[in-house]
Design an enzyme around this catalytic site. Sequence first.
Site, PDB file in Angstrom:
ATOM      1  CD  GLU A   1     -36.149   6.717 -33.573  1.00  0.00           C
ATOM      2  OE1 GLU A   1     -36.109   7.418 -32.553  1.00  0.00           O
ATOM      3  OE2 GLU A   1     -36.092   7.203 -34.710  1.00  0.00           O
TER       4      GLU A   1
ATOM      5  CE1 TYR B   1     -39.320   9.811 -30.343  1.00  0.00           C
ATOM      6  CE2 TYR B   1     -37.791   8.059 -29.764  1.00  0.00           C
ATOM      7  CZ  TYR B   1     -38.145   9.128 -30.561  1.00  0.00           C
ATOM      8  OH  TYR B   1     -37.328   9.493 -31.592  1.00  0.00           O
TER       9      TYR B   1
ATOM     10  CG  ASP C   1     -37.696  13.870 -30.880  1.00  0.00           C
ATOM     11  OD1 ASP C   1     -38.422  14.866 -31.058  1.00  0.00           O
ATOM     12  OD2 ASP C   1     -36.777  13.552 -31.660  1.00  0.00           O
TER      13      ASP C   1
END
Length: 360
Positions: free
Chosen positions: A43, A126, A144
């Site tokens: 990520e 996130y 996102d």
Amino acid sequence: MYFCIRMENLNFIASQLIKWYKKNQRDLPWRNIQDPYKIWVSEIILQQTRVVQGLEYYNRFTGRFPDVKSLAEADEQEVLKYWQGLGYYSRARNLHFAAKTIMNEYNGEFPKDYNKVLKLKGIGGYTAAAITSFAWDMPYPVVDGNVFRFLSRLFAVDEPIDTGKGKKDFTKLAGGLMDKSHAGLFNQAIMEFGALQCIPASPDCSACPFEIVCLAHAWHSIAHYPVKSHKTKTKDLYFYYFHIHDSDSLYINRRSEKGIWQNLFEFPLIESEEPLDFEQLSRTAQFREWFQGENTDFKLIIENRKHVLSHRVLYASFYEVALEKLPETPDKFTKIKSGEIDNYPVHRLMQYYLEEKLNT
Ligand code: SF4
């Protein structure tokens, strides 16, 4: 014909997304794994690069640092070297720092708790949602850029996505749509859908399972979404680098100031908020200090190479300064053998220059 989505039919969206995902998902090494460390690394890498380039970095990085322990025990310089080319080096430093925290505070076990994950350095809402939902199916929505785009079009949301309120509203919307019994699968499906189907320009709406319910499509206003407030201000900066060398050695300098390039190496640099021509450059105090009394040739190798960061736009020029004999380390610079430059982590602009030089 166009059908309006009723609140009680929101399950339809989740089930269509998951169905679409099972058929269309890309085969990527960080998919369908439950290892929070590898999900975390993927990520962070994907926050700054596209999947194709990210793949190579991910394999290299996790090959050398396969778990929290190996990353925590590594030397920062080596971690930065493995990150080189990705930019945003503070993210690599944060990964390294957080790995040490996990070793010290959680005995090397990744904390299985959203709020504890969120407290780790460099992990925002996130990333915490991605880690906890992908690894343990915890029902935290991920939002996102791909998710913003898809949801803003599907529901024709005019709230700007780059404000605090916008982020909160979209997170709530994604949370409301989520299939809570398959949170990880739902999150991956909605992200992948935005990345592959509801793409920024000219999506193929005729192949989209939401064609008959998508408001932006019905109103012929796809290009209008997502809405941005354009509040982020950028500042221009001008960097003048000097590749000072003799036949054997050159000078480099470790950036000590806080910032994204902290601890990376670069050539001696003069920074300016205004563009400077050579005449103006040669009148700066630093230039006079470094090249005082020298009868030197300055060869402009690269001029105004643009490099865009989140709040800055850099324009970098590189001068090559070839000397007969390099004096011993003046000022704060380090004298190294020219062939050893590859052993030092450098930022994207330096890397660009070194590659250009290799090709000339
Ligand atoms: S119909 Fe088009 S704009 Fe709407 S969600 Fe599907 S791909 Fe995106």
